[in-house]
Design a protein around this motif. Structure first.
Motif, PDB file in Angstrom:
ATOM      1  N   GLY A   1      -4.353   6.659  -0.279  1.00 62.58           N
ATOM      2  CA  GLY A   1      -3.542   5.467  -0.509  1.00 62.58           C
ATOM      3  C   GLY A   1      -4.051   4.661  -1.693  1.00 62.58           C
ATOM      4  O   GLY A   1      -5.191   4.798  -2.149  1.00 62.58           O
TER       5      GLY A   1
ATOM      6  N   VAL B   1       0.858  -1.182   0.000  1.00 59.48           N
ATOM      7  CA  VAL B   1       0.000   0.000   0.000  1.00 59.48           C
ATOM      8  C   VAL B   1       0.893   1.231   0.000  1.00 59.48           C
ATOM      9  O   VAL B   1       1.776   1.363   0.864  1.00 59.48           O
TER      10      VAL B   1
ATOM     11  N   LEU C   1      -5.610  -0.633   7.971  1.00 61.65           N
ATOM     12  CA  LEU C   1      -5.568  -1.345   6.698  1.00 61.65           C
ATOM     13  C   LEU C   1      -5.857  -2.828   6.891  1.00 61.65           C
ATOM     14  O   LEU C   1      -6.570  -3.439   6.091  1.00 61.65           O
TER      15      LEU C   1
ATOM     16  N   LEU D   1      -3.363   0.491  -3.507  1.00 59.97           N
ATOM     17  CA  LEU D   1      -2.715  -0.815  -3.452  1.00 59.97           C
ATOM     18  C   LEU D   1      -1.940  -1.021  -4.747  1.00 59.97           C
ATOM     19  O   LEU D   1      -2.520  -1.074  -5.832  1.00 59.97           O
TER      20      LEU D   1
ATOM     21  N   SER E   1       1.150   5.490  -0.150  1.00 59.37           N
ATOM     22  CA  SER E   1       0.403   6.717   0.130  1.00 59.37           C
ATOM     23  C   SER E   1       1.338   7.912  -0.029  1.00 59.37           C
ATOM     24  O   SER E   1       2.128   8.213   0.874  1.00 59.37           O
TER      25      SER E   1
ATOM     26  N   ARG F   1      -8.159  -3.654  -2.976  1.00 60.67           N
ATOM     27  CA  ARG F   1      -7.705  -2.501  -3.748  1.00 60.67           C
ATOM     28  C   ARG F   1      -8.748  -1.383  -3.709  1.00 60.67           C
ATOM     29  O   ARG F   1      -8.401  -0.200  -3.645  1.00 60.67           O
TER      30      ARG F   1
ATOM     31  N   VAL G   1      -8.740   0.287   0.072  1.00 60.94           N
ATOM     32  CA  VAL G   1      -7.604   1.060   0.566  1.00 60.94           C
ATOM     33  C   VAL G   1      -7.873   2.567   0.533  1.00 60.94           C
ATOM     34  O   VAL G   1      -7.599   3.272   1.521  1.00 60.94           O
TER      35      VAL G   1
END
Length: 882
Positions: free
Chosen positions: A290, A59, A83, A292, A61, A277, A280
């Motif tokens: 964020g 992940v 998460l 994935l 960000s 996905r 996130v």
């Protein structure tokens, strides 16, 4: 009626039925377990060998504005927990706990140019600032100490950083060096220590390669590389980095627990990755959204295609094995029914109901079939692997099929009391209904083969997520019962074999009649009598054809496919290696290095070559140019299935029809004189151009010899950055995967089992026809037929049908790969090289068929004749005694 006296009276036939049932149930229960284990093992190997960004969940960000709250270890840990809270259940079950494996979280601030080091100006150098959640457990310090809390210098923060030893030496940054960074905000760093990874080969460092080495990036329109090095800061420096949000990225790595992966759960797991996905961005909000970044779901779906390809082939051969095993069991049940026929007929004549007679016949058969099925099921637990649904359902299904066949046979034989008829008086003509049924079987088999050849086993959704389970062998939805596969073509090989057997049964009388007419003109009566007995073709002697021919056809098919796989795997290994051994390097090999390689034991020849990359335009951005002596290269590849045309300039098929090659590094006005196939993959992903050697120094060595070892060749060359590739290593990569190994072993086991079942079917047929044969031979022996001629007579009676079935099964088995080949995608086991067009020699299939035929004829020859088993009167009453 009590069935146990009948079981004791015919315990020999019951024991044969028990053994046949045991073997069939053991195969049906054990093969899925072994296959499932291989699927799971290969899945773990594939994910472990994948790149870190593919095999793990990452992940990312990027911080786009100032932090919403102070950045600390606790805040990053809280984000990791949030998460994990949105991980789907299927994905959470295969995610390693926090702090285990390669799982961690980090922060990194990039693109900070170095203005000076201890007052010395620096250009084209950058210091990235990073923080890892578990640095203390991953590194050991070889100089200095771990970084401490930040300080102040010149109105800005001064961060203590730790550098990896090798990048620090390359960037000339020692312990205590003060680095001024020239970014938009005043910032400085001081090197507090140098470290080395505790486990350099750990997957963890694949996620942090920039920490261990200098990254070189060449900007556009520049001739000088920018060099980047990453320094690690302490926990106390996190709030400072959090405020310096420009070019700052947060990363959370979730390690996949590979032992927990199961191939049967691939579709659900791939869907869970897609769901994660989408979750996130919801879990990470604010100034740092964020995302994935992983290809784990694509890796899973790609492997799902490999599993379905393996399942398709195994189901094709195992379907034939199951049909043959059931056919042999049906023959044994029929033999047991014939042995108990007089007893049941007597009970029926005395007033027993048809249901009672059928129940007794079923009980007699079940007394042998049920213990055999239970024993096979129990023995399957000795085979390592995960228990599947097929393991539980296969043995009861076999026992139930045997019992149902026994009941149906009893109902058909004893429908009327005292309904006995002599089967040797006249040959019954097949009814129109039977002829129509057999014709329908042939037509349906041909349609199935056509569909398999034209459409393959998939319906176009095999790789789609949620398209059923992984495999019928693995215990999920079978390919052929879910959306990913079409069930009808799976029956094509067995259907073609049964159709061919029916055709042989209907047409075998024609050549036998001709042979009988020719034998009638000879002086000896044995050929005529033997062929006449063979042409009579009672049902009990014709039924083994329905087992023998499919058994041989499917076993020869398995042997042929296994041979094709071996040949194609070797061709793929040659295409990967390009020579028995090959050394590649970025820098040229010196004459001394070439001479050292030439002196390695086992090396017969070293052919220098120069490998470069050129651009050919937008259609082919990159091509590989190999400057080498083509004639010498052809001699190096004389054992490889690669043909080099006799021309100085060769191109791969993609470049045919382009005329003269014009590219940097290629001599001008050289037109291709031939096409080389199968070598481009050895030198890169683009096209290949082979040109005569020029004046450039060689950076590739093509080595020919015996027992070549890549490590010894590299040690002899002593070339920094060189890589070795051997044919043996390339072949091992393809053949030693658990999935490929299991496929080959399964084909071998199925082939051996089918050969044994073929012999068992012939043996049962000989025993079933022993009474009638004894009666006929006893009359002939009473007329003066010698024992030696009686043996010849038995061989002549049995051999024609067996030889016809063997020949038909061999021809059909050899033809099946060509007929069904386009529908089978086996590139997953051959290094992505198509199997079609590489058939092996027919020696092994022919030997297999000849072995079965020879064993059958030998059994018929050794079969006892009546004169050696008792008095002539007893033999003459053999038919009356049943």
């Amino acid at each position: 009626m009590n069935p146990w006296p009948l079981v004791r009276a015919h315990r020999g036939v019951a024991a044969v039925l028990l053994l046949l049932t045991l073997s069939a149930c053991l195969l049906l229960a054990a093969v899925p377990k072994v296959t499932r284990s291989a699927y799971d093992g290969t899945l773990r190997d594939v994910t472990a060998a994948a790149a870190a960004g593919v095999g793990d969940l990452v992940v990312v960000s990027p911080r786009r504005a100032g932090p919403d709250a102070p950045v600390t270890r606790g805040s990053l840990l809280a984000m990791e927990r949030s998460l994990r809270a949105v991980l789907p259940a299927e994905l959470s079950a295969v995610t390693a706990p926090p702090g285990s494996g390669s799982g961690h979280y980090s922060l990194r601030k990039t693109r900070e140019p170095i203005a000076s080091v201890d007052g010395e100006p620096r250009n084209y150098q950058y210091l990235d600032l990073g923080w890892l959640s578990d640095t203390a457990a991953r590194v050991r310090y070889v100089a200095g100490r771990p970084p401490g809390p930040p300080a102040r210098l010149g109105g800005g923060p001064l961060l203590e950083v730790a550098l990896a030893r090798e990048p620090a030496a390359e960037m000339r940054l020692g312990v205590g060096a003060t680095v001024l960074l020239g970014g938009p905000q005043p910032l400085a760093a001081r090197v507090s220590g140098l470290f080395e990874p505790v486990r350099p080969d750990d997957r963890y460092w694949q996620h942090n390669t920039s920490v261990r080495r200098v990254v070189r990036i060449r900007p556009p329109r520049s001739e000088i590389d920018d060099r980047y090095v990453t320094g690690l800061v302490s926990d106390a420096s996190l709030p400072v980095l959090g405020r310096l949000y420009a070019n700052t990225t947060y990363r959370w790595v979730f390690d996949v627990d590979r032992p927990a992966l199961r191939a049967a759960r691939i579709p659900e797991l791939a869907e869970a990755v897609r769901a994660f996905r989408g979750a996130v961005p919801v879990a990470i909000r604010g100034s740092s959204p964020g995302a994935l970044e992983t290809s784990f779901d694509e890796l899973l779906t790609g492997y799902l295609g490999r599993v379905r390809a393996a399942d398709a082939l195994l189901l094709l051969v195992l379907g034939g094995l199951t049909a043959v095993a059931l056919g042999v069991i049906a023959l044994a049940v029929r033999l047991l029914g014939d042995r108990t026929r007089l007893s049941l007929a007597l009970a029926r004549a005395r007033g027993a109901s048809l249901a009672r007679v059928a129940a007794t016949a079923t009980a007699v058969t079940s007394a042998a079939a049920v213990p055999g099925a239970a024993a096979g099921y129990a023995l399957s637990y000795a085979v390592p692997g995960e228990v599947t649904a097929v393991t539980h359902l296969g043995p009861p299904s076999v026992a139930a099929a045997a019992a149902l066949f026994a009941a149906g046979q009893a109902v058909a034989a004893h429908r009327l009391p005292l309904g006995e008829r002599r089967a040797d008086v006249a040959t019954a003509r097949p009814s129109p209904r039977r002829i129509a049924t057999e014709a329908a079987v042939v037509v349906v088999a041909l349609i199935g083969a056509y569909l398999l050849r034209s459409r393959g086993l998939g319906t176009g959704t095999a790789g789609a997520p949620g398209a059923g389970g992984v495999s019928g062998l693995g215990g999920g939805s079978a390919p052929g019962t879910g959306e990913g596969t079409d069930p009808f073509p799976l029956l094509a090989p067995a259907g073609l074999a049964v159709a061919a057997a029916l055709v042989v049964l209907r047409c075998h009388a024609l050549p036998l009649r001709l042979a009988t007419r020719l034998a009638a003109r000879t002086r000896s009566a044995v050929p005529f009598l033997g062929l006449a007995l063979a042409a009579r073709s009672r049902p009990v002697s014709a039924l083994p054809v329905l087992v023998l021919l499919p058994a041989l056809a499917v076993s020869v098919f398995g042997v042929t496919v296994s041979g094709e796989l071996t040949a194609t795997q070797e061709a793929a290994a040659w295409q990967r290696a390009g020579a028995p051994a090959r050394l590649d390097a970025d820098l040229p090999f010196s004459p001394e290095a070439i001479e050292r390689v030439r002196r390695v034991p086992g090396v017969r020849r070293v052919l220098p070559a120069t490998r470069t990359s050129v651009r050919l335009g937008e259609e082919f951005p990159t091509a590989t140019v190999l400057a080498v002596d083509v004639r010498a290269y052809r001699a190096v590849l004389r054992d490889a299935p690669v043909v080099l045309p006799d021309a100085p300039v060769l191109v791969s098929p993609e470049l045919t029809g382009r005329g003269a090659i014009e590219a940097p590094g290629v001599p001008p006005r050289l037109s291709p004189g031939g096409v080389v196939t199968g070598l481009a993959a050895a030198y890169g992903s683009g096209p290949l151009i082979v040109v005569p050697p020029g004046g450039a120094l060689p950076n590739t060595l093509l080595v020919e010899g015996d027992g070549l070892d890549g490590g010894r060749l590299l040690a002899a060359a002593a070339q920094p950055g060189a890589q070795a590739r051997t044919f043996e290593d390339a072949l091992a990569e393809i053949t030693r995967a658990p999935l490929t190994t299991t496929l080959r072993r399964a084909l071998a086991v199925v082939t051996a089992a089918l050969a044994c079942y073929a012999l068992a079917a012939v043996a049962v047929a000989l025993v079933a026809g022993a009474a009638d044969r004894a009666g006929a031979l006893s009359h002939l022996c009473a007329l003066g037929l010698p024992e030696s001629q009686a043996r010849r007579l038995t061989v002549l009676e049995v051999s024609p049908m067996i030889l016809l079935s063997t020949a038909a099964g061999l021809l059909l088995g050899l033809a099946l790969p060509a007929v069904l080949g386009p529908g089978l995608d086996l590139r997953a086991f051959t290094g992505d090289l198509a199997v079609a067009g590489r058939p092996p020699g027919p020696a092994v299939p022919v030997l297999l068929a000849c072995g079965v035929a020879a064993a059958t004829v030998l059994g018929a020859f050794l079969h006892p004749v009546p004169g050696r088993r008792g008095s002539l009167g007893t033999a003459l009453r053999a038919g009356d005694l049943g």
